[in-house]
Design a protein around this motif. Structure first.
Motif, PDB file in Angstrom:
ATOM      1  N   ASP A  32      56.465  86.800 -50.137  1.00 18.24           N
ATOM      2  CA  ASP A  32      57.423  85.798 -49.685  1.00 18.24           C
ATOM      3  C   ASP A  32      58.299  86.276 -48.547  1.00 18.24           C
ATOM      4  O   ASP A  32      59.066  85.497 -48.006  1.00 18.24           O
ATOM      5  CB  ASP A  32      58.308  85.354 -50.844  1.00 18.24           C
ATOM      6  CG  ASP A  32      59.005  86.527 -51.507  1.00 18.24           C
ATOM      7  OD1 ASP A  32      58.976  87.627 -50.928  1.00 18.24           O
ATOM      8  OD2 ASP A  32      59.562  86.347 -52.607  1.00 18.24           O
ATOM      9  N   ARG A  35      61.795  85.381 -49.194  1.00 16.30           N
ATOM     10  CA  ARG A  35      62.115  83.960 -49.354  1.00 16.30           C
ATOM     11  C   ARG A  35      61.787  83.479 -50.763  1.00 16.30           C
ATOM     12  O   ARG A  35      61.607  82.293 -50.982  1.00 16.30           O
ATOM     13  CB  ARG A  35      61.344  83.136 -48.324  1.00 16.30           C
ATOM     14  CG  ARG A  35      61.662  83.542 -46.890  1.00 16.30           C
ATOM     15  CD  ARG A  35      60.734  82.928 -45.883  1.00 16.30           C
ATOM     16  NE  ARG A  35      60.807  81.467 -45.914  1.00 16.30           N
ATOM     17  CZ  ARG A  35      60.057  80.677 -45.124  1.00 16.30           C
ATOM     18  NH1 ARG A  35      59.199  81.213 -44.274  1.00 16.30           N
ATOM     19  NH2 ARG A  35      60.179  79.373 -45.195  1.00 16.30           N
ATOM     20  N   ARG A  36      61.715  84.414 -51.740  1.00 19.82           N
ATOM     21  CA  ARG A  36      61.314  84.032 -53.082  1.00 19.82           C
ATOM     22  C   ARG A  36      62.279  83.016 -53.707  1.00 19.82           C
ATOM     23  O   ARG A  36      61.851  82.096 -54.412  1.00 19.82           O
ATOM     24  CB  ARG A  36      61.236  85.293 -53.961  1.00 19.82           C
ATOM     25  CG  ARG A  36      61.026  85.026 -55.451  1.00 19.82           C
ATOM     26  CD  ARG A  36      59.714  84.286 -55.720  1.00 19.82           C
ATOM     27  NE  ARG A  36      58.565  85.000 -55.220  1.00 19.82           N
ATOM     28  CZ  ARG A  36      57.897  85.910 -55.946  1.00 19.82           C
ATOM     29  NH1 ARG A  36      58.276  86.176 -57.143  1.00 19.82           N
ATOM     30  NH2 ARG A  36      56.852  86.499 -55.411  1.00 19.82           N
ATOM     31  N   HIS A  38      63.661  80.608 -52.450  1.00 18.18           N
ATOM     32  CA  HIS A  38      63.513  79.259 -51.881  1.00 18.18           C
ATOM     33  C   HIS A  38      62.112  78.707 -52.078  1.00 18.18           C
ATOM     34  O   HIS A  38      61.840  77.594 -51.619  1.00 18.18           O
ATOM     35  CB  HIS A  38      63.839  79.288 -50.375  1.00 18.18           C
ATOM     36  CG  HIS A  38      65.195  79.862 -50.072  1.00 18.18           C
ATOM     37  ND1 HIS A  38      66.375  79.211 -50.365  1.00 18.18           N
ATOM     38  CD2 HIS A  38      65.560  81.058 -49.504  1.00 18.18           C
ATOM     39  CE1 HIS A  38      67.406  79.955 -49.991  1.00 18.18           C
ATOM     40  NE2 HIS A  38      66.938  81.089 -49.463  1.00 18.18           N
ATOM     41  N   VAL A  39      61.228  79.458 -52.737  1.00 15.23           N
ATOM     42  CA  VAL A  39      59.845  79.023 -52.901  1.00 15.23           C
ATOM     43  C   VAL A  39      59.642  78.582 -54.336  1.00 15.23           C
ATOM     44  O   VAL A  39      60.038  79.291 -55.275  1.00 15.23           O
ATOM     45  CB  VAL A  39      58.856  80.149 -52.524  1.00 15.23           C
ATOM     46  CG1 VAL A  39      57.421  79.716 -52.787  1.00 15.23           C
ATOM     47  CG2 VAL A  39      59.041  80.529 -51.061  1.00 15.23           C
ATOM     48  N   ALA A  77      52.596  76.214 -53.386  1.00 13.28           N
ATOM     49  CA  ALA A  77      53.889  76.815 -53.108  1.00 13.28           C
ATOM     50  C   ALA A  77      54.566  76.014 -52.026  1.00 13.28           C
ATOM     51  O   ALA A  77      53.915  75.608 -51.053  1.00 13.28           O
ATOM     52  CB  ALA A  77      53.746  78.270 -52.684  1.00 13.28           C
ATOM     53  N   GLN A  78      55.908  75.812 -52.155  1.00 11.39           N
ATOM     54  CA  GLN A  78      56.646  75.017 -51.180  1.00 11.39           C
ATOM     55  C   GLN A  78      58.026  75.618 -51.000  1.00 11.39           C
ATOM     56  O   GLN A  78      58.702  75.950 -51.962  1.00 11.39           O
ATOM     57  CB  GLN A  78      56.767  73.555 -51.644  1.00 11.39           C
ATOM     58  CG  GLN A  78      57.501  72.691 -50.634  1.00 11.39           C
ATOM     59  CD  GLN A  78      57.590  71.241 -51.076  1.00 11.39           C
ATOM     60  OE1 GLN A  78      57.180  70.903 -52.194  1.00 11.39           O
ATOM     61  NE2 GLN A  78      58.113  70.378 -50.208  1.00 11.39           N
ATOM     62  N   ASP A  79      58.426  75.762 -49.728  1.00  7.85           N
ATOM     63  CA  ASP A  79      59.768  76.200 -49.392  1.00  7.85           C
ATOM     64  C   ASP A  79      60.683  74.987 -49.457  1.00  7.85           C
ATOM     65  O   ASP A  79      60.489  74.012 -48.726  1.00  7.85           O
ATOM     66  CB  ASP A  79      59.787  76.826 -47.994  1.00  7.85           C
ATOM     67  CG  ASP A  79      61.096  77.553 -47.718  1.00  7.85           C
ATOM     68  OD1 ASP A  79      62.149  77.053 -48.142  1.00  7.85           O
ATOM     69  OD2 ASP A  79      61.061  78.637 -47.093  1.00  7.85           O
ATOM     70  N   ARG A  85      54.476  74.365 -46.949  1.00 10.56           N
ATOM     71  CA  ARG A  85      53.644  74.421 -48.134  1.00 10.56           C
ATOM     72  C   ARG A  85      52.496  75.403 -47.928  1.00 10.56           C
ATOM     73  O   ARG A  85      51.991  75.574 -46.835  1.00 10.56           O
ATOM     74  CB  ARG A  85      53.081  73.033 -48.462  1.00 10.56           C
ATOM     75  CG  ARG A  85      54.142  71.999 -48.778  1.00 10.56           C
ATOM     76  CD  ARG A  85      53.496  70.671 -49.124  1.00 10.56           C
ATOM     77  NE  ARG A  85      54.501  69.669 -49.467  1.00 10.56           N
ATOM     78  CZ  ARG A  85      54.209  68.399 -49.812  1.00 10.56           C
ATOM     79  NH1 ARG A  85      52.934  68.018 -49.871  1.00 10.56           N
ATOM     80  NH2 ARG A  85      55.169  67.554 -50.099  1.00 10.56           N
TER      81      ARG A  85
END
Length: 873
Positions: A32, A35-36, A38-39, A77-79, A85
């Motif tokens: 990530d 950015r974990r 936010h995912v 997976a999506q931020d 995505r």
């Protein structure tokens, strides 16, 4: 599939093997790049599979092999901020399908790639990371079970050998993982236990046949996937807690805790609690509940009453798999909840009225015992009673302490009670507890009682008023003078009694009291200077006794303050002094002592007496102050000696008193410092003629004792010498001592009469030896000389004369052989029964005797045996 430069999937494709009837998990790693948070991850089939935030994929229900021949799950997976995505696929296959398709085993290719450009090897890095290998614990095999195949792209051009290193391979614990050196297949050899080792980290190596490294080593991570193989275990098998009675619903009682060794991040280690049973089921069967996640036990119903149910016992169950009763494992523990007491029961008196009686004037006496009942737990603040008097005792003469053993109230008198003032008391007492009552409760009527106390009249002691009584008098009051009337009062107003008076203490014997009316008069003159008067005050004690049964008595003190009169003449002080023969220095400072006090004492007037006539010629007296004067020599020289100097001293009282005192002055020779140096100095020091005579007498007595001791010692020595010469025949030691170191006869020669040696004139005539029988060494037969005869009991002083006379007679004896020397000073007489001791004739008479027995008598007799019993040698 969409991929960004900054984040990408570690594995684009996975084949996941699962066993039927078992839940499983796989991890989908997601890089990530920070950015974990936010995912968000989700599964394409949420009914059968779910994915956690950390990428772990779980089976939401039990899957069978028939229903999952070849299943593909898409993970999205999506931020949440950028709305970007990504997705990847996870392929699920059964073990049977994997065994049919061995080609599906995952391959790991070495990351390095080499190219030959200009004769130099170069490496080009790839931007992908080798994902971890997940192996379920407690697998049943078969073993070895292949996990992954390691391959290098150089195996197409040369023969390579593969190996792995690290814990589980060549390090402890060894033998868990092995690799086929030729094919590169990495296999597990035995079941794994996640609770012992949750993961393994190996390093794979590829070398040629010469052992040269052809690829850089790669790291392989093997995660052991948790299975639900451990039951929850409670920290304590028995938990103890308390809860106050009357607690409201929602009150926390205690928290129980269980531990599961399985992975707490999976359902295998997620516990849920519940209460299986409650004992007793009163007042309801659901008095408590438990937080299924935290284990906190709380109350859910009202009605906790310690007096009815003092204790509850709960059976607590902990189940893993988030409490799934079908697939989860469970364990139980016991929780014992004790209901603690609160003050919800006030003390109540056992009766409304208590009775008691007390004699007057008595204190620290128990009048009545007040008993109460309390349903609360004994010996607690909610049970301990406290008693208070709220009425009937305005003067505070009673108190009600609590007996700690029985919890009773002890009505006690703390101040004297007077029957003449009050004949009875009615007290109002209230009982409470140490702890306050519950907020919703009030004291009932039974918590208040009445105590009726009757006072008993007793014969009280008379008392003097005032006590002590002070009066002022001048000293010198003559005898038979009436001083005062000192009477006592009888507090018993309801008793007809008479009082008699007597003297209890009169140190000087000056006073007398009338037994009937208490009138005090003198029987001797009062003297302020008496040793019984302290600080001008004289104390006398009188006793007043009534006629009651039994009689009572009281004492009173009469204090007489004596005022001084001038009844004591002054006298000189000091009484003795010393001066030198010469006028310088020769002054003596004197003062006056008067037993009276001001103004009947100083200032004083000093004057020399007129007699003898030489006093005023030799001495002069100078007044220094009203208290002091100075005496000095008036002439240039006064002979050493002791002089009595009369001094007239007059005080300053009204009608002054004079007195002639004699000052004893010791005149002596002095040195340059003014100190006496002659014998009179010794007398002046206090060593008088009597003391010197006593010392001389002691010395004379000591000398007489020494002389008597010396005379006694000399006389005792003479008596000891005389006693040695006058030994009684029965005590003669010669009758007991045998000397074997002298030549002569043996034991046969000891048979003689010792009395013949000491008293030769007492020999019997029939003991004379017959004529013609002689020994060879006998003296010749001639007329015997006249030796002096010793008296039977000679005086010790005549022994020396007797010996000298015997010596002269022996010297003039013509029968004495010339070779003989005089050894005996006492003549044995003729025809002695002792026989001759001069010869043993051993050479002719003892040759045939056996003397060997002498050897047994010791070393001293062994020599004798050799002499007499030995051989000719």
């Amino acid at each position: 599939m969409r991929t960004l430069h900054s984040l990408h999937w570690k594995s684009l494709w996975r084949k996941v093997m699962f066993n039927p009837f078992f839940l499983f998990s796989r991890s989908v790693k997601f890089v990530d790049c920070g950015r974990r948070d936010h995912v968000r991850l989700r599964s394409s089939d949420p009914e059968d599979f779910r994915i956690e935030g950390d990428g772990l994929l779980y089976a939401a229900r039990s899957l069978r092999a028939s229903s999952a021949r070849r299943t593909t799950v898409v993970i999205h997976a999506q931020d949440v901020e950028t709305r970007e995505r990504w997705h990847t696929q996870v392929q699920l296959t059964s073990p049977a399908q994997l065994s049919k398709h061995p080609g599906t085993v995952r391959e790991i290719v070495f990351l390095g790639q080499r190219s030959n450009s200009g004769g130099a090897l170069k490496r080009r890095r790839r931007d992908w990371v080798i994902p971890s290998i997940n192996v379920p614990e407690n697998s049943r095999g078969p073993f070895p079970s292949e996990l992954v195949r390691i391959r290098s792209d150089h195996d197409k051009t040369r023969s390579l050998r593969y190996s792995v290193t690290g814990p589980g391979a060549d390090q402890a614990p060894t033998g868990i993982f092995v690799i086929n050196a030729i094919s590169g297949e990495l296999s597990v050899m035995k079941p794994l236990d996640r609770e012992q080792i949750p993961s393994f980290h190996l390093r794979a190596h590829a070398v040629d046949l010469n052992g040269n490294q052809v690829e850089n080593p790669i790291d392989i991570s093997i995660n052991v996937i948790d299975m639900n193989d451990n039951r929850p275990e409670f920290v304590h098998q028995i938990w103890n807690g308390t809860v106050p009675e009357g607690s409201k619903p929602g009150t926390l009682v205690m928290t129980v805790t269980a531990i599961d060794r399985d992975d707490p991040r999976t359902a295998n280690g997620m516990l849920r609690y519940k209460i299986l049973a409650q004992t007793p089921e009163s007042p309801t069967s659901n008095m408590f509940t438990i937080n299924n996640q935290t284990g906190g036990i709380i109350t859910v119903a009202a009605g906790l009453d310690r007096e009815k149910v003092p204790q509850y016992t709960l059976i607590i169950q902990a189940t893993d798999m988030e409490g799934n009763a079908m697939y989860g494992l469970s364990n139980t523990a016991t929780a014992i909840i004790r209901v603690t007491d609160v003050n919800d029961n006030p003390p109540e008196f056992t009766t409304d009225t208590f009775y008691g009686e007390v004699p007057e004037n008595r204190v620290s006496i128990i009048v009545a015992n007040l008993s109460v009942t309390d349903k609360d737990q004994p010996n607690t603040p909610a049970w301990n009673a406290v008693y208070k008097i709220i009425g009937g005792d305005p003067t505070g003469r009673f108190a009600v302490p609590t007996d700690p053993a029985s919890n009773k109230g002890l009505v006690t008198v703390i101040k004297p009670i007077d029957y003449e003032i009050s004949r009875s008391y009615v007290l109002t007492v209230v009982a409470e507890n140490d702890a306050p009552l519950a907020t919703t409760m009030h004291l009932p009527r039974q918590s208040t009682a009445t105590v009726s106390i009757k006072v008993i009249d007793v014969n009280e002691s008379p008392y003097f008023e005032p006590n002590p009584k002070l009066m002022r008098l001048e000293e010198g009051m003559p005898a038979e003078s009436m001083l005062t009337v000192f009477t006592a009062q009888d507090p018993d107003r309801f008793m007809q009694q008479t009082i008699r008076y007597s003297k209890l203490s009169d140190p000087a014997g000056w006073l007398r009291v009338d037994p009937a009316n208490g009138q005090i008069s003198t029987i001797a003159m009062l003297d302020r200077e008496s040793p019984y008067v302290q600080n001008n005050l004289y104390n006398a004690t009188f006793l007043a006794s009534d006629s009651g049964i039994p009689p009572a008595s009281g004492t009173g003190t009469l204090q007489i303050l004596l005022m001084d009169i001038n009844d004591n003449a002054p006298h000189v002080f000091p009484h003795e002094a010393e001066v030198c023969e010469r006028p310088e220095p020769n002054a003596i400072n004197i003062t006056a002592v008067d037993r009276d006090i001001h103004p009947n004492a100083g200032p004083f007037a000093f004057e020399l007496g007129s007699r003898p006539l030489d006093v005023r010629r030799n001495w002069t007296l100078t007044r220094l102050t009203g208290e002091y004067a100075q005496l000095s020599l008036k002439i240039g020289y006064l002979e050493s000696g002791i002089y009595e100097v009369p001094i007239i001293i007059t005080d300053s009282g009204n009608l002054p008193m004079s007195n002639t005192s004699y000052l004893r002055v010791k005149v002596c020779q002095c040195d340059h410092n003014g100190d006496c140096v002659d014998m009179e100095r010794i007398v002046a020091a206090g060593l008088g003629t009597g003391a010197i005579i006593a010392i001389l007498l002691c010395i004379i007595i000591l000398l007489i004792l020494v002389l008597l001791f010396v005379v006694w010692m000399k006389r005792r020595d003479k008596e000891r010498q005389a006693k040695q010469l006058l030994i009684d025949p029965e005590d003669d030691v010669r009758d007991n001592i045998l000397k074997y170191d002298e030549e002569g006869g043996g034991e046969e020669d000891q048979d003689y009469d010792l009395s013949q040696l000491q008293q030769p004139d007492t020999v019997e005539p029939d003991t004379i030896k017959p004529v013609g029988i002689r020994r060879l060494d006998e003296r010749p037969i001639h007329p015997e000389p006249q030796y002096p005869v010793r008296s039977v009991a000679p005086h010790p002083g005549d022994i020396g004369d007797f010996i000298n006379e015997g010596l002269k007679a022996a010297d003039n004896d013509p029968t004495a052989p010339p070779y003989d020397s005089l050894l005996v000073f006492d003549y044995e007489g003729s025809g002695s029964t002792a026989g001759s001791l001069s010869s043993l004739n051993s050479s002719s008479s003892g040759g045939d005797q056996d003397y060997d027995y002498l050897n047994e008598w010791g070393p001293r007799f062994r020599k004798l045996a050799d002499m007499y019993g030995g051989s000719d040698d």
